[in-house]
Structures are given as C-alpha cells and as structure tokens.
Design a protein around this motif. Structure first.
Motif, mmCIF file in Angstrom:
data_model
loop_
_atom_site.group_PDB
_atom_site.id
_atom_site.type_symbol
_atom_site.label_atom_id
_atom_site.label_comp_id
_atom_site.label_asym_id
_atom_site.label_seq_id
_atom_site.Cartn_x
_atom_site.Cartn_y
_atom_site.Cartn_z
ATOM 1 N N UNK A 18 -12.738 -18.118 19.714
ATOM 2 C CA UNK A 18 -13.505 -17.538 20.675
ATOM 3 C C UNK A 18 -12.852 -16.207 21.034
ATOM 4 N N UNK A 19 -11.559 -16.087 21.443
ATOM 5 C CA UNK A 19 -11.256 -14.843 21.890
ATOM 6 C C UNK A 19 -11.031 -13.714 20.797
ATOM 7 N N UNK A 20 -10.677 -14.420 19.450
ATOM 8 C CA UNK A 20 -10.386 -13.459 18.073
ATOM 9 C C UNK A 20 -11.984 -12.826 17.825
ATOM 10 N N UNK A 21 -13.091 -13.561 18.131
ATOM 11 C CA UNK A 21 -14.445 -13.196 17.527
ATOM 12 C C UNK A 21 -14.773 -11.942 18.640
ATOM 13 N N UNK A 25 -15.280 -8.425 16.941
ATOM 14 C CA UNK A 25 -16.634 -8.237 16.642
ATOM 15 C C UNK A 25 -17.347 -7.869 17.697
ATOM 16 N N UNK A 26 -17.006 -7.791 18.779
ATOM 17 C CA UNK A 26 -17.624 -7.489 20.222
ATOM 18 C C UNK A 26 -18.759 -8.590 20.401
ATOM 19 N N UNK A 27 -18.739 -9.771 20.027
ATOM 20 C CA UNK A 27 -19.799 -11.047 19.988
ATOM 21 C C UNK A 27 -19.714 -11.402 21.538
ATOM 22 N N UNK A 28 -20.822 -11.632 22.106
ATOM 23 C CA UNK A 28 -20.751 -12.575 23.596
ATOM 24 C C UNK A 28 -20.527 -13.973 23.174
ATOM 25 N N UNK A 29 -19.568 -14.291 23.623
ATOM 26 C CA UNK A 29 -18.962 -15.769 23.045
ATOM 27 C C UNK A 29 -19.802 -16.956 24.250
ATOM 28 N N UNK A 85 -23.551 -16.288 15.101
ATOM 29 C CA UNK A 85 -22.374 -16.715 14.535
ATOM 30 C C UNK A 85 -22.080 -18.317 15.215
ATOM 31 N N UNK A 86 -22.049 -19.227 14.469
ATOM 32 C CA UNK A 86 -21.700 -20.559 14.734
ATOM 33 C C UNK A 86 -20.297 -21.063 14.466
ATOM 34 N N UNK A 87 -19.491 -21.540 14.965
ATOM 35 C CA UNK A 87 -18.282 -22.203 14.492
ATOM 36 C C UNK A 87 -18.281 -23.512 15.063
ATOM 37 N N UNK A 88 -18.371 -24.426 14.111
ATOM 38 C CA UNK A 88 -18.267 -25.844 14.383
ATOM 39 C C UNK A 88 -16.788 -26.363 14.470
ATOM 40 N N UNK A 89 -16.182 -26.359 15.670
ATOM 41 C CA UNK A 89 -14.672 -26.486 15.550
ATOM 42 C C UNK A 89 -14.474 -27.889 16.356
ATOM 43 N N UNK A 219 -11.222 -17.105 10.380
ATOM 44 C CA UNK A 219 -12.464 -17.309 10.841
ATOM 45 C C UNK A 219 -13.239 -16.174 10.976
ATOM 46 N N UNK A 220 -12.505 -15.170 11.591
ATOM 47 C CA UNK A 220 -12.845 -13.811 11.836
ATOM 48 C C UNK A 220 -13.313 -13.040 10.570
#
Length: 243
Positions: A18-21, A25-29, A85-89, A219-220
């Motif tokens: 979450x932090x790396x994205x 990429x400036x994504x809202x998490x 973006x979806x990360x199924x973690x 992942x990034x």
C-alpha cells in the motif's frame, strides 16, 4: 482520481504494498482491513508520511455481502474516484497435517484467499471494465507453486489463486486489464514470525528471508505502464528456493 484497493493492508506485505503504490504511482489508497483498526491506521499514517493519501475501508473479504456493501457505499460517496488497481493480498494460515486438519481450518484458509479473491475482484473489476484499463495483482505463494507439507489448505488456496489469475487474465485482456500473481517464498512478516529463520535459511540459495519491501517493489512494477504487456503470469520472488 485513480485509486488502489489493497486487501489485508493493515500490516506485513499488505502495508508495504500500500505504501509503495502511493509513493511510486501517486495512487489514492483504499486500505482494507478486517478487524485490526489500530494497525490499519498505522498503514494510513505511513502512506501520508510518504506524501500520499487514502482511506480505511473495513470489510471481511470472506463475506460477499460485506464486501459489496463497503465498496458500493464508497463508490457512491466518491464519484470523482475509481479503482484502477486491485491487490488481492488478504490471506491467513492454519497449518497442520491434513489427516488431523479441522474442517474449519480448511474452510477459513480457502475462504479468505480464494473466495476473498472472487468477492473483491468481482466488485472492483466493474470500474476497470468500464474504463477499459486496470491492474490486478494477486498475492500467491511458493506453497501454491510446489506444495508444502503441513499446508495442504494454504497450498490449495494459493494454487487456486494462481489458476484463477491465468484464466481471468484471458477474459479481460482485450479491455487492457492485466491480471498477474506474485508468489513470495519466506518473507519476514507477521505470518513468518514463528518460523525458525536460522533453521530455514540454509534451504534458501540466497541464505536469507526476503523483505516485504522487495515484494512491494515487484507489485509496484506489475502495476506500472512498464508491465503493460505482462498478463497471466506468476512471478516467483523467493531467493531461489523454487525457480
């Protein structure tokens, strides 16, 4: 505004991803968590300290009605944002020999990883299909690639994720949505804190456990435009223990 939803993001791999994205990429998490509100708050604080932003989103990935209620409410309240973006973690372990495994330990592990992937992805992919773009990254495991004694349930769940990744990638490729999986080996995290690292390191060609940050960088990359032509792949990140 493009957003990334990371399930099980309150700690470990999920937090690092979450932090790396947010940084790369400036994504809202959208920081998903099931019960540990305090840990999820810490993840969000780390994202903001790194210059990003986001929101906490509580739901249990195992329960489809809960997933849909949380995500649909968020969408209604945030028409200016969309999940790209979806990360199924999210995942759990309930290790034990198969012959003595309680049914609940099988069901809980399968429902968190495999059913959780279905529940979250089926909702989140709707916006990606409409926008004709998206990135889905599923967190599998070396256990799903080679099988691990004492982890028949976890190996089955992660193996299901790998197969689902390959199939879904073919369904949505024409909409410019990529679907890939990462398969970590031994990574230093809450999930491995009870393992004897000194005993296990000699099994690993690199002679060390990996870090959550190393998985997050992979992942990034898969989320980036540099990986636009990679889909349906499972990338091992395990120090050579299974290649």
């Amino acid at each position: 505004m493009s957003c990334a939803l990371v399930t099980g993001a309150s700690r470990g791999l999920g937090r690092a991803i979450a932090v790396q994205l947010a940084i790369d990429h400036g994504l809202y998490i959208l920081v998903n968590y099931s019960s540990n509100h305090e840990a999820a708050q810490e993840t969000l604080a780390e994202i903001r300290a790194a210059g990003g932003d986001g929101v906490l989103l509580q739901f249990n990935v195992e329960v489809k009605s809960e997933v849909d209620a949380a995500l649909n409410t968020w969408k209604e309240q945030n028409e200016d944002k969309h999940i790209s973006v979806l990360v199924n973690n999210a995942g759990i372990t309930r290790d034990g020999l198969f012959m003595w495994m309680p049914e609940k330990d099988w069901d809980d592990v399968m429902n968190t990883s495999a059913k959780g992937l279905f529940n979250v992805t089926q909702n989140a992919i709707q916006q990606m299909l409409r926008k004709r773009t998206g990135r889905i990254v599923n967190v599998a495991s070396v256990s799903g690639m080679k099988g691990v004694a004492g982890q028949t349930n976890y190996s089955a769940a992660k193996g299901a994720i790998i197969a689902a990744t390959k199939a879904l990638a073919q369904e949505v490729a024409k909409r410019k949505i990529t679907v890939n999986a990462v398969a970590p080996g031994f990574i230093t995290s809450d999930m491995t804190k009870d393992l004897n690292e000194a005993e296990l390191k000699p099994m690993i060609p690199m002679n060390r456990f990996g870090t959550a940050g190393e998985v997050a960088h992979l992942v990034s990359f898969l989320v980036s435009e540099k990986a636009a032509y990679i889909t349906g792949e499972v990338i091992n990140i395990n120090g050579g223990i299974y290649s």
